[in-house]
Design a protein around this motif. Structure first.
Motif, PDB file in Angstrom:
ATOM      1  N   LEU A  57     -17.119 -10.282 -46.543  1.00 45.08           N
ATOM      2  CA  LEU A  57     -17.692 -10.702 -47.815  1.00 45.08           C
ATOM      3  C   LEU A  57     -16.934 -10.119 -49.001  1.00 45.08           C
ATOM      4  O   LEU A  57     -17.008 -10.643 -50.100  1.00 45.08           O
ATOM      5  CB  LEU A  57     -19.171 -10.305 -47.892  1.00 45.08           C
ATOM      6  CG  LEU A  57     -20.092 -11.048 -46.941  1.00 45.08           C
ATOM      7  CD1 LEU A  57     -21.517 -10.533 -47.082  1.00 45.08           C
ATOM      8  CD2 LEU A  57     -20.051 -12.541 -47.204  1.00 45.08           C
ATOM      9  N   SER A  58     -16.175  -9.060 -48.797  1.00 46.51           N
ATOM     10  CA  SER A  58     -15.395  -8.496 -49.892  1.00 46.51           C
ATOM     11  C   SER A  58     -14.215  -9.386 -50.258  1.00 46.51           C
ATOM     12  O   SER A  58     -13.615  -9.218 -51.299  1.00 46.51           O
ATOM     13  CB  SER A  58     -14.898  -7.096 -49.527  1.00 46.51           C
ATOM     14  OG  SER A  58     -14.031  -7.172 -48.414  1.00 46.51           O
ATOM     15  N   THR A 110     -26.620 -11.648 -37.165  1.00 44.20           N
ATOM     16  CA  THR A 110     -27.849 -11.076 -37.705  1.00 44.20           C
ATOM     17  C   THR A 110     -29.101 -11.766 -37.176  1.00 44.20           C
ATOM     18  O   THR A 110     -30.190 -11.249 -37.324  1.00 44.20           O
ATOM     19  CB  THR A 110     -27.851 -11.177 -39.232  1.00 44.20           C
ATOM     20  OG1 THR A 110     -27.725 -12.558 -39.601  1.00 44.20           O
ATOM     21  CG2 THR A 110     -26.726 -10.372 -39.837  1.00 44.20           C
ATOM     22  N   GLY A 111     -28.957 -12.940 -36.615  1.00 44.57           N
ATOM     23  CA  GLY A 111     -30.115 -13.678 -36.113  1.00 44.57           C
ATOM     24  C   GLY A 111     -30.704 -14.628 -37.135  1.00 44.57           C
ATOM     25  O   GLY A 111     -31.670 -15.323 -36.858  1.00 44.57           O
ATOM     26  N   TYR A 112     -30.144 -14.661 -38.333  1.00 48.86           N
ATOM     27  CA  TYR A 112     -30.611 -15.582 -39.358  1.00 48.86           C
ATOM     28  C   TYR A 112     -29.426 -16.044 -40.187  1.00 48.86           C
ATOM     29  O   TYR A 112     -28.355 -15.463 -40.147  1.00 48.86           O
ATOM     30  CB  TYR A 112     -31.665 -14.932 -40.259  1.00 48.86           C
ATOM     31  CG  TYR A 112     -31.133 -13.789 -41.085  1.00 48.86           C
ATOM     32  CD1 TYR A 112     -30.542 -14.016 -42.319  1.00 48.86           C
ATOM     33  CD2 TYR A 112     -31.217 -12.480 -40.645  1.00 48.86           C
ATOM     34  CE1 TYR A 112     -30.039 -12.980 -43.073  1.00 48.86           C
ATOM     35  CE2 TYR A 112     -30.722 -11.426 -41.398  1.00 48.86           C
ATOM     36  CZ  TYR A 112     -30.132 -11.684 -42.609  1.00 48.86           C
ATOM     37  OH  TYR A 112     -29.634 -10.663 -43.362  1.00 48.86           O
ATOM     38  N   ILE A 113     -29.663 -17.108 -40.961  1.00 48.65           N
ATOM     39  CA  ILE A 113     -28.645 -17.611 -41.887  1.00 48.65           C
ATOM     40  C   ILE A 113     -29.365 -18.111 -43.131  1.00 48.65           C
ATOM     41  O   ILE A 113     -30.455 -18.678 -43.044  1.00 48.65           O
ATOM     42  CB  ILE A 113     -27.783 -18.711 -41.234  1.00 48.65           C
ATOM     43  CG1 ILE A 113     -26.583 -19.034 -42.097  1.00 48.65           C
ATOM     44  CG2 ILE A 113     -28.595 -19.951 -40.931  1.00 48.65           C
ATOM     45  CD1 ILE A 113     -25.467 -19.724 -41.360  1.00 48.65           C
ATOM     46  N   ASP A 114     -28.780 -17.851 -44.292  1.00 47.07           N
ATOM     47  CA  ASP A 114     -29.369 -18.277 -45.560  1.00 47.07           C
ATOM     48  C   ASP A 114     -28.865 -19.670 -45.901  1.00 47.07           C
ATOM     49  O   ASP A 114     -27.702 -19.989 -45.689  1.00 47.07           O
ATOM     50  CB  ASP A 114     -28.993 -17.291 -46.663  1.00 47.07           C
ATOM     51  CG  ASP A 114     -29.567 -15.905 -46.392  1.00 47.07           C
ATOM     52  OD1 ASP A 114     -30.701 -15.839 -45.895  1.00 47.07           O
ATOM     53  OD2 ASP A 114     -28.891 -14.906 -46.681  1.00 47.07           O
ATOM     54  N   LYS A 115     -29.785 -20.500 -46.439  1.00 45.20           N
ATOM     55  CA  LYS A 115     -29.451 -21.893 -46.741  1.00 45.20           C
ATOM     56  C   LYS A 115     -30.018 -22.305 -48.093  1.00 45.20           C
ATOM     57  O   LYS A 115     -31.022 -21.763 -48.548  1.00 45.20           O
ATOM     58  CB  LYS A 115     -30.033 -22.827 -45.673  1.00 45.20           C
ATOM     59  CG  LYS A 115     -29.462 -22.620 -44.289  1.00 45.20           C
ATOM     60  CD  LYS A 115     -30.075 -23.596 -43.312  1.00 45.20           C
ATOM     61  CE  LYS A 115     -29.491 -23.426 -41.918  1.00 45.20           C
ATOM     62  NZ  LYS A 115     -30.029 -24.428 -40.995  1.00 45.20           N
ATOM     63  N   GLY A 157     -21.984 -18.028 -60.932  1.00 47.67           N
ATOM     64  CA  GLY A 157     -20.686 -17.782 -60.320  1.00 47.67           C
ATOM     65  C   GLY A 157     -20.572 -16.454 -59.597  1.00 47.67           C
ATOM     66  O   GLY A 157     -19.525 -16.143 -59.047  1.00 47.67           O
ATOM     67  N   ASN A 158     -21.634 -15.669 -59.567  1.00 47.21           N
ATOM     68  CA  ASN A 158     -21.590 -14.362 -58.913  1.00 47.21           C
ATOM     69  C   ASN A 158     -21.923 -14.419 -57.428  1.00 47.21           C
ATOM     70  O   ASN A 158     -21.898 -13.400 -56.755  1.00 47.21           O
ATOM     71  CB  ASN A 158     -22.540 -13.387 -59.614  1.00 47.21           C
ATOM     72  CG  ASN A 158     -22.075 -13.093 -61.018  1.00 47.21           C
ATOM     73  OD1 ASN A 158     -20.887 -12.894 -61.242  1.00 47.21           O
ATOM     74  ND2 ASN A 158     -22.979 -13.095 -61.964  1.00 47.21           N
ATOM     75  N   CYS A 159     -22.243 -15.597 -56.936  1.00 49.76           N
ATOM     76  CA  CYS A 159     -22.503 -15.787 -55.505  1.00 49.76           C
ATOM     77  C   CYS A 159     -21.804 -17.080 -55.094  1.00 49.76           C
ATOM     78  O   CYS A 159     -22.139 -18.153 -55.590  1.00 49.76           O
ATOM     79  CB  CYS A 159     -24.002 -15.878 -55.239  1.00 49.76           C
ATOM     80  SG  CYS A 159     -24.419 -16.268 -53.531  1.00 49.76           S
ATOM     81  N   GLY A 160     -20.849 -16.971 -54.221  1.00 52.64           N
ATOM     82  CA  GLY A 160     -20.115 -18.159 -53.788  1.00 52.64           C
ATOM     83  C   GLY A 160     -20.837 -18.890 -52.672  1.00 52.64           C
ATOM     84  O   GLY A 160     -21.905 -18.484 -52.218  1.00 52.64           O
ATOM     85  N   ILE A 161     -20.251 -19.994 -52.246  1.00 53.19           N
ATOM     86  CA  ILE A 161     -20.772 -20.712 -51.084  1.00 53.19           C
ATOM     87  C   ILE A 161     -19.651 -20.798 -50.053  1.00 53.19           C
ATOM     88  O   ILE A 161     -18.484 -20.879 -50.399  1.00 53.19           O
ATOM     89  CB  ILE A 161     -21.306 -22.120 -51.431  1.00 53.19           C
ATOM     90  CG1 ILE A 161     -20.211 -22.993 -52.026  1.00 53.19           C
ATOM     91  CG2 ILE A 161     -22.485 -22.040 -52.350  1.00 53.19           C
ATOM     92  CD1 ILE A 161     -20.610 -24.451 -52.120  1.00 53.19           C
ATOM     93  N   THR A 162     -20.050 -20.761 -48.780  1.00 53.84           N
ATOM     94  CA  THR A 162     -19.046 -20.841 -47.729  1.00 53.84           C
ATOM     95  C   THR A 162     -18.787 -22.277 -47.318  1.00 53.84           C
ATOM     96  O   THR A 162     -17.667 -22.642 -47.009  1.00 53.84           O
ATOM     97  CB  THR A 162     -19.486 -20.049 -46.486  1.00 53.84           C
ATOM     98  OG1 THR A 162     -20.748 -20.536 -46.054  1.00 53.84           O
ATOM     99  CG2 THR A 162     -19.570 -18.574 -46.790  1.00 53.84           C
ATOM    100  N   CYS A 200     -24.560 -14.922 -50.454  1.00 52.58           N
ATOM    101  CA  CYS A 200     -25.438 -13.815 -50.811  1.00 52.58           C
ATOM    102  C   CYS A 200     -26.810 -14.100 -50.193  1.00 52.58           C
ATOM    103  O   CYS A 200     -27.083 -15.208 -49.746  1.00 52.58           O
ATOM    104  CB  CYS A 200     -25.554 -13.661 -52.324  1.00 52.58           C
ATOM    105  SG  CYS A 200     -26.173 -15.117 -53.177  1.00 52.58           S
ATOM    106  N   LYS A 201     -27.643 -13.095 -50.185  1.00 54.24           N
ATOM    107  CA  LYS A 201     -28.976 -13.254 -49.600  1.00 54.24           C
ATOM    108  C   LYS A 201     -29.827 -14.131 -50.504  1.00 54.24           C
ATOM    109  O   LYS A 201     -29.725 -14.077 -51.726  1.00 54.24           O
ATOM    110  CB  LYS A 201     -29.640 -11.894 -49.415  1.00 54.24           C
ATOM    111  CG  LYS A 201     -28.942 -11.054 -48.375  1.00 54.24           C
ATOM    112  CD  LYS A 201     -29.683  -9.759 -48.163  1.00 54.24           C
ATOM    113  CE  LYS A 201     -29.001  -8.949 -47.079  1.00 54.24           C
ATOM    114  NZ  LYS A 201     -29.703  -7.694 -46.835  1.00 54.24           N
ATOM    115  N   VAL A 202     -30.700 -14.940 -49.887  1.00 55.46           N
ATOM    116  CA  VAL A 202     -31.501 -15.887 -50.657  1.00 55.46           C
ATOM    117  C   VAL A 202     -32.466 -15.194 -51.605  1.00 55.46           C
ATOM    118  O   VAL A 202     -32.803 -15.751 -52.646  1.00 55.46           O
ATOM    119  CB  VAL A 202     -32.271 -16.864 -49.733  1.00 55.46           C
ATOM    120  CG1 VAL A 202     -31.333 -17.787 -49.024  1.00 55.46           C
ATOM    121  CG2 VAL A 202     -33.154 -16.143 -48.763  1.00 55.46           C
ATOM    122  N   GLU A 203     -32.901 -13.998 -51.282  1.00 55.23           N
ATOM    123  CA  GLU A 203     -33.843 -13.323 -52.183  1.00 55.23           C
ATOM    124  C   GLU A 203     -33.186 -12.907 -53.486  1.00 55.23           C
ATOM    125  O   GLU A 203     -33.867 -12.594 -54.456  1.00 55.23           O
ATOM    126  CB  GLU A 203     -34.517 -12.125 -51.506  1.00 55.23           C
ATOM    127  CG  GLU A 203     -33.582 -11.099 -50.942  1.00 55.23           C
ATOM    128  CD  GLU A 203     -33.345 -11.262 -49.448  1.00 55.23           C
ATOM    129  OE1 GLU A 203     -32.874 -10.302 -48.845  1.00 55.23           O
ATOM    130  OE2 GLU A 203     -33.596 -12.319 -48.884  1.00 55.23           O
TER     131      GLU A 203
END
Length: 174
Positions: free
Chosen positions: A50-51, A101-106, A127-132, A152-155
């Protein structure tokens, strides 16, 4: 003869143990997917640090050619005549067998437009959180859902800006 009588229980034990243990193919859980069985794009996403994320203001999705000035004027005229596009945003975490991790953010982007539209860019948290990766973002009609995977995490997602040919709309996430 005494050697044979002595070895017979050991041979019998080994035969029982190998008969009771499942074969190596069946010992593997069917729900687990090995990294080598995943498609190359998913492998790349899972192995990316992620870096390494770039701090682009907006991630373009389509690679359309540059438009001429005449085309820009036509687009502006169309933009003023047509109403702004609307989308419904759903941000959530889902279970995933393929991730470590057993989960994925969407992020689901649901079109509320009668006319077909194509998303040309998405910006999360200014712009501080990209998308894969993003799927099903072209030729969206009413009720169509585009799927994006944030980095980034959804929360932590508070704002999502969606760009189309008709402009950019910003949505607050609760």
């Amino acid at each position: 003869m005494s050697f044979t009588k002595l070895m017979l229980p050991f041979i019998f034990s080994i035969a029982m143990l190998t008969a009771c243990s499942p074969a190596q193919d069946t010992a593997k859980k069917p729900a687990q997917t090995e990294v080598s069985e995943l498609d190359p794009d998913t492998q790349k996403i899972m192995q990316t640090d992620l870096s390494e994320q770039t701090q682009n203001d907006e991630i373009p999705i389509s690679t359309e050619p540059e438009l001429s000035p005449e085309s820009d004027e036509m687009i502006e005229a169309l933009t003023h005549e047509q109403p702004q596009e609307q989308f419904d945003i759903r941000v959530y975490r889902a279970e995933s067998i393929g991730s470590m991790t057993g989960y994925i953010d969407k992020v689901d982007i649901i079109s509320l437009n009668d006319q077909p539209t194509t998303i040309t860019g998405i910006q999360i948290n200014r712009g501080n959180c990209g998308i894969t990766r993003m799927y099903d973002y072209q030729n969206m009609r009413y009720g169509s859902v585009a799927l994006a995977y944030p980095r980034c995490k959804v929360e932590y997602i508070r704002e999502i800006s969606i760009s189309t040919i008709r402009g950019t709309d910003t949505y607050q996430v609760d």
